[in-house]
Design an enzyme around this catalytic site. Structure first.
Site, PDB file in Angstrom:
ATOM      1  N   THR A  76      33.964  34.567   0.932  1.00  0.00           N
ATOM      2  CA  THR A  76      33.615  34.429   2.345  1.00  0.00           C
ATOM      3  C   THR A  76      32.363  33.583   2.550  1.00  0.00           C
ATOM      4  O   THR A  76      31.521  33.484   1.650  1.00  0.00           O
ATOM      5  CB  THR A  76      33.372  35.839   2.927  1.00  0.00           C
ATOM      6  OG1 THR A  76      32.876  35.722   4.260  1.00  0.00           O
ATOM      7  CG2 THR A  76      32.348  36.623   2.112  1.00  0.00           C
ATOM      8  N   LYS A  92      30.373  40.884  -1.748  1.00  0.00           N
ATOM      9  CA  LYS A  92      31.151  39.673  -2.021  1.00  0.00           C
ATOM     10  C   LYS A  92      30.302  38.663  -2.803  1.00  0.00           C
ATOM     11  O   LYS A  92      30.790  37.995  -3.718  1.00  0.00           O
ATOM     12  CB  LYS A  92      31.652  39.039  -0.709  1.00  0.00           C
ATOM     13  CG  LYS A  92      32.722  39.825   0.019  1.00  0.00           C
ATOM     14  CD  LYS A  92      34.030  39.973  -0.740  1.00  0.00           C
ATOM     15  CE  LYS A  92      34.785  38.675  -0.866  1.00  0.00           C
ATOM     16  NZ  LYS A  92      36.155  38.909  -1.469  1.00  0.00           N
ATOM     17  N   TYR A 124      28.738  44.447   3.012  1.00  0.00           N
ATOM     18  CA  TYR A 124      29.962  43.695   2.696  1.00  0.00           C
ATOM     19  C   TYR A 124      29.611  42.345   2.067  1.00  0.00           C
ATOM     20  O   TYR A 124      30.114  41.988   0.981  1.00  0.00           O
ATOM     21  CB  TYR A 124      30.800  43.479   3.965  1.00  0.00           C
ATOM     22  CG  TYR A 124      31.835  42.370   3.826  1.00  0.00           C
ATOM     23  CD1 TYR A 124      32.942  42.519   2.994  1.00  0.00           C
ATOM     24  CD2 TYR A 124      31.687  41.158   4.512  1.00  0.00           C
ATOM     25  CE1 TYR A 124      33.882  41.497   2.851  1.00  0.00           C
ATOM     26  CE2 TYR A 124      32.616  40.131   4.371  1.00  0.00           C
ATOM     27  CZ  TYR A 124      33.706  40.308   3.542  1.00  0.00           C
ATOM     28  OH  TYR A 124      34.623  39.294   3.397  1.00  0.00           O
ATOM     29  N   GLU A 180      30.079  34.561   4.429  1.00  0.00           N
ATOM     30  CA  GLU A 180      28.982  35.503   4.714  1.00  0.00           C
ATOM     31  C   GLU A 180      28.002  35.616   3.546  1.00  0.00           C
ATOM     32  O   GLU A 180      26.901  36.130   3.714  1.00  0.00           O
ATOM     33  CB  GLU A 180      29.544  36.882   5.068  1.00  0.00           C
ATOM     34  CG  GLU A 180      30.444  36.815   6.274  1.00  0.00           C
ATOM     35  CD  GLU A 180      30.588  38.136   7.009  1.00  0.00           C
ATOM     36  OE1 GLU A 180      29.852  39.087   6.721  1.00  0.00           O
ATOM     37  OE2 GLU A 180      31.458  38.194   7.890  1.00  0.00           O
TER      38      GLU A 180
HETATM   39  P1  NAD Z   1      42.210  42.996   4.457  1.00  0.00           P
HETATM   40  O1  NAD Z   1      41.207  44.100   4.566  1.00  0.00           O
HETATM   41  O2  NAD Z   1      43.150  42.752   5.569  1.00  0.00           O
HETATM   42  O3  NAD Z   1      43.108  43.241   3.139  1.00  0.00           O
HETATM   43  C1  NAD Z   1      42.570  43.663   1.920  1.00  0.00           C
HETATM   44  C2  NAD Z   1      43.718  44.111   1.021  1.00  0.00           C
HETATM   45  O4  NAD Z   1      43.156  44.469  -0.253  1.00  0.00           O
HETATM   46  C3  NAD Z   1      44.483  45.324   1.539  1.00  0.00           C
HETATM   47  O5  NAD Z   1      45.863  45.123   1.415  1.00  0.00           O
HETATM   48  C4  NAD Z   1      44.005  46.456   0.637  1.00  0.00           C
HETATM   49  O6  NAD Z   1      44.957  47.489   0.479  1.00  0.00           O
HETATM   50  C5  NAD Z   1      43.749  45.709  -0.659  1.00  0.00           C
HETATM   51  N1  NAD Z   1      42.775  46.397  -1.532  1.00  0.00           N
HETATM   52  C6  NAD Z   1      41.577  46.904  -1.187  1.00  0.00           C
HETATM   53  N2  NAD Z   1      40.982  47.460  -2.270  1.00  0.00           N
HETATM   54  C7  NAD Z   1      41.822  47.256  -3.317  1.00  0.00           C
HETATM   55  C8  NAD Z   1      41.750  47.571  -4.707  1.00  0.00           C
HETATM   56  N3  NAD Z   1      40.714  48.220  -5.232  1.00  0.00           N
HETATM   57  N4  NAD Z   1      42.773  47.194  -5.505  1.00  0.00           N
HETATM   58  C9  NAD Z   1      43.849  46.561  -4.994  1.00  0.00           C
HETATM   59  N5  NAD Z   1      43.973  46.248  -3.680  1.00  0.00           N
HETATM   60  C10 NAD Z   1      42.974  46.588  -2.861  1.00  0.00           C
HETATM   61  O7  NAD Z   1      41.367  41.714   4.098  1.00  0.00           O
HETATM   62  P2  NAD Z   1      41.624  40.190   4.505  1.00  0.00           P
HETATM   63  O8  NAD Z   1      41.009  39.917   5.819  1.00  0.00           O
HETATM   64  O9  NAD Z   1      43.051  39.862   4.277  1.00  0.00           O
HETATM   65  O10 NAD Z   1      40.712  39.467   3.401  1.00  0.00           O
HETATM   66  C11 NAD Z   1      41.254  39.121   2.132  1.00  0.00           C
HETATM   67  C12 NAD Z   1      40.171  38.463   1.302  1.00  0.00           C
HETATM   68  O11 NAD Z   1      39.667  37.311   1.979  1.00  0.00           O
HETATM   69  C13 NAD Z   1      38.953  39.366   1.062  1.00  0.00           C
HETATM   70  O12 NAD Z   1      38.497  39.145  -0.234  1.00  0.00           O
HETATM   71  C14 NAD Z   1      37.929  38.880   2.075  1.00  0.00           C
HETATM   72  O13 NAD Z   1      36.615  39.099   1.612  1.00  0.00           O
HETATM   73  C15 NAD Z   1      38.258  37.401   2.127  1.00  0.00           C
HETATM   74  N6  NAD Z   1      37.935  36.712   3.398  1.00  0.00           N
HETATM   75  C16 NAD Z   1      38.364  37.224   4.594  1.00  0.00           C
HETATM   76  C17 NAD Z   1      38.112  36.511   5.773  1.00  0.00           C
HETATM   77  C18 NAD Z   1      38.580  37.011   7.121  1.00  0.00           C
HETATM   78  O14 NAD Z   1      38.218  36.424   8.142  1.00  0.00           O
HETATM   79  N7  NAD Z   1      39.393  38.054   7.198  1.00  0.00           N
HETATM   80  C19 NAD Z   1      37.408  35.309   5.711  1.00  0.00           C
HETATM   81  C20 NAD Z   1      36.979  34.831   4.465  1.00  0.00           C
HETATM   82  C21 NAD Z   1      37.263  35.543   3.314  1.00  0.00           C
HETATM   83  O1  DAU Z   2      33.053  34.973   8.069  1.00  0.00           O
HETATM   84  C1  DAU Z   2      34.100  35.506   7.327  1.00  0.00           C
HETATM   85  C2  DAU Z   2      34.186  36.993   7.581  1.00  0.00           C
HETATM   86  O2  DAU Z   2      34.717  37.146   8.894  1.00  0.00           O
HETATM   87  C3  DAU Z   2      35.056  37.724   6.564  1.00  0.00           C
HETATM   88  O3  DAU Z   2      34.464  37.615   5.299  1.00  0.00           O
HETATM   89  C4  DAU Z   2      35.218  39.197   6.948  1.00  0.00           C
HETATM   90  O4  DAU Z   2      36.102  39.839   6.049  1.00  0.00           O
HETATM   91  C5  DAU Z   2      35.779  39.268   8.352  1.00  0.00           C
HETATM   92  O5  DAU Z   2      35.862  40.615   8.770  1.00  0.00           O
HETATM   93  C6  DAU Z   2      34.900  38.474   9.325  1.00  0.00           C
HETATM   94  O6  DAU Z   2      33.611  39.115   9.516  1.00  0.00           O
HETATM   95  P1  DAU Z   2      32.953  39.229  10.977  1.00  0.00           P
HETATM   96  O7  DAU Z   2      31.997  40.338  10.979  1.00  0.00           O
HETATM   97  O8  DAU Z   2      32.478  37.899  11.442  1.00  0.00           O
HETATM   98  O9  DAU Z   2      34.305  39.583  11.810  1.00  0.00           O
HETATM   99  P2  DAU Z   2      34.610  40.641  12.971  1.00  0.00           P
HETATM  100  O10 DAU Z   2      35.977  40.338  13.484  1.00  0.00           O
HETATM  101  O11 DAU Z   2      34.292  42.027  12.579  1.00  0.00           O
HETATM  102  O12 DAU Z   2      33.563  40.205  14.092  1.00  0.00           O
HETATM  103  C7  DAU Z   2      33.517  38.880  14.592  1.00  0.00           C
HETATM  104  C8  DAU Z   2      32.331  38.793  15.547  1.00  0.00           C
HETATM  105  O13 DAU Z   2      32.618  39.595  16.696  1.00  0.00           O
HETATM  106  C9  DAU Z   2      31.043  39.352  14.964  1.00  0.00           C
HETATM  107  O14 DAU Z   2      29.949  38.570  15.428  1.00  0.00           O
HETATM  108  C10 DAU Z   2      30.962  40.763  15.531  1.00  0.00           C
HETATM  109  C11 DAU Z   2      31.640  40.632  16.883  1.00  0.00           C
HETATM  110  N1  DAU Z   2      32.372  41.819  17.352  1.00  0.00           N
HETATM  111  C12 DAU Z   2      33.267  42.407  16.506  1.00  0.00           C
HETATM  112  C13 DAU Z   2      33.962  43.521  16.886  1.00  0.00           C
HETATM  113  C14 DAU Z   2      34.937  44.189  15.949  1.00  0.00           C
HETATM  114  C15 DAU Z   2      32.165  42.303  18.631  1.00  0.00           C
HETATM  115  O15 DAU Z   2      31.369  41.738  19.413  1.00  0.00           O
HETATM  116  N2  DAU Z   2      32.871  43.398  19.029  1.00  0.00           N
HETATM  117  C16 DAU Z   2      33.748  44.052  18.211  1.00  0.00           C
HETATM  118  O16 DAU Z   2      34.328  45.082  18.629  1.00  0.00           O
END
Ligand code: NAD
Ligand code: DAU
Length: 365
Positions: free
Chosen positions: A144, A174, A170, A146
């Protein structure tokens, strides 16, 4: 004349995707099966965020699911020995910042210790491969933006050379995992690549994250909780563009390198929420004819809330030729339409019903 083709071992051996039942992993598997021939094994622990209903439309026999923890060394070693993957793509993680603030333990267990154990299993497996297979093998770690911390309004976007300054539990977990991956390459020669991506949005995102949460609350007549002043900035990328970028890094990324992936689409949270309300006002107007904006409620800020993220994706574009295809405007409209067309998916996630069959299927094992 007959032509004998020696099968390319890399073409038929599977890839192992960890965390493939989550938001990005499930989108990646769908994309992979549509574009590639190699089978996929999905290793997922099925935490609250893992949902096998994300695959309910997929009947492809090249997809195998294994329930398990990336930190379970015996399970992972046995799995690697059985399926002999040509690559491991590590999506598995605890991913929600707010949850990490309330309870960091699981984040350390999976993101740090789990990644460490997975790396050790990968190293053990990779060392036993023959020279050609060892050469072809990849460990791709999905991370990420972050890890880089926060930006002031006038700062340049994060590049791969920025120092790590993680601010939430978090982000720190990471960052730790990224360091482990780097060290396993530097010390042991494990062929790794790491991606650091900005905020994703799209279908199958768990409705605890900003965009699906706002859509769900709006349609349920609940408040739309904007943290603090709503002026925090995120760089939004459609999940399919992220998945294409990962496919590209797997195919062409240089070993030991990290690649920043972003949408070049910085938006303040309040603007995202306003745009969502505008889309919903057109696509699913409220019964009383008023705007969903009436439901916006400013609430107490997230502790340690990062002010701004922005990604400089020049390395992805210049070196690997990747650029995002989707604009935020078209991608968000498509995403809202997906949630409107799939209310049962969200209802079952919110109610926990999606876990019922898991209980039924796994409790006696
Ligand atoms: P998510 O929370 O939707 O999915 C995570 C998955 O990992 C789930 O299916 C969960 O069951 C599985 N999991 C958790 N712990 C586990 C373990 N110990 N062993 C096996 N499986 C396990 O997450 P996401 O949003 O799909 O993110 C996926 C990856 O991408 C993460 O590494 C996250 O840090 C990274 N990432 C996410 C975002 C975002 O915006 N969502 C952005 C950049 C990077
Ligand atoms: O930047 C990449 C990251 O983006 C990933 O690594 C994380 O897994 C993913 O969860 C995401 O993190 P954020 O904290 O940026 O995402 P989130 O959707 O939780 O929040 C986005 C922005 O919105 C953040 O500034 C917090 C704000 N927010 C979030 C929620 C859930 C609100 O204002 N209200 C809310 O209820």
């Amino acid at each position: 004349m007959s032509v004998f083709q020696i099968p390319d071992p890399a073409a038929s051996s599977p890839i192992l995707v960890t965390g493939g039942a989550g938001f990005i992993g499930s989108n990646f598997i769908r994309l992979w099966l549509a574009r590639e021939t190699a089978p996929v094994v999905n290793l997922d622990k099925l935490t609250y965020a893992g949902n096998l209903e994300n695959f309910s439309d997929l009947t492809d026999r090249r997809l195998e699911f294994v329930r398990g923890d990336i930190g379970d060394v015996k399970l992972v070693k046995d799995l690697l020995a059985r399926i002999r993957p040509r690559a491991i793509l590590n999506f598995a993680a605890e991913s929600h910042v707010d949850r990490s603030i309330h309870g960091p333990d699981d984040f350390i267990a999976t993101n740090v210790v789990g990644t460490f154990r997975l790396l050790e299993c990968a190293r053990d497996y990779w060392q036993r491969l023959d020279a050609a297979e060892r050469e072809a093998f990849r460990f791709l770690h999905v991370s990420t933006d972050e890890v880089y911390g926060t930006l002031a309004a006038s700062d340049p976007a994060f590049s791969e050379t920025n120092a790590f300054k993680p601010n939430s539990p978090y982000a720190a977990s990471k960052a730790a995992s990224d360091h482990l991956v780097r060290a396993w390459h530097h010390t042991y020669g494990l062929p790794v690549v790491t991606t650091n991506c900005s905020n994703n949005y799209g279908p199958y995102q768990f409705p605890e994250k900003l965009i699906p949460l706002m859509i769900h609350n709006a349609l349920s007549g609940k408040p739309l909780p904007v943290y603090g002043d709503g002026m925090q900035v995120r760089d939004w990328l459609h999940v399919e563009d992220h998945c294409e970028a990962i496919r590209c890094v797997l195919a062409k990324g240089r070993l030991g390198e990290t690649y920043n992936i972003g949408g070049n689409s910085e938006k303040a949270n309040i603007d995202v929420v306003h745009t969502l309300c505008d889309i919903l006002d057109t696509e699913r107007p409220r019964a009383d004819g008023n705007s969903y904006k009436e439901q916006i409620a400013f609430v107490k800020d997230r502790p340690g809330h990062d002010r701004r993220y922005a990604i400089d994706a020049a390395k992805m574009t210049g070196e690997l030729g990747w650029t995002p295809k989707e604009t935020f405007e078209t991608g968000l409209l498509q995403t809202v339409r997906w949630y409107l067309a799939n209310p049962t998916w969200t209802e079952r996630v919110i109610s926990g019903a999606y876990r019922d069959w898991i209980q039924k299927n796994y409790s006696a094992r």
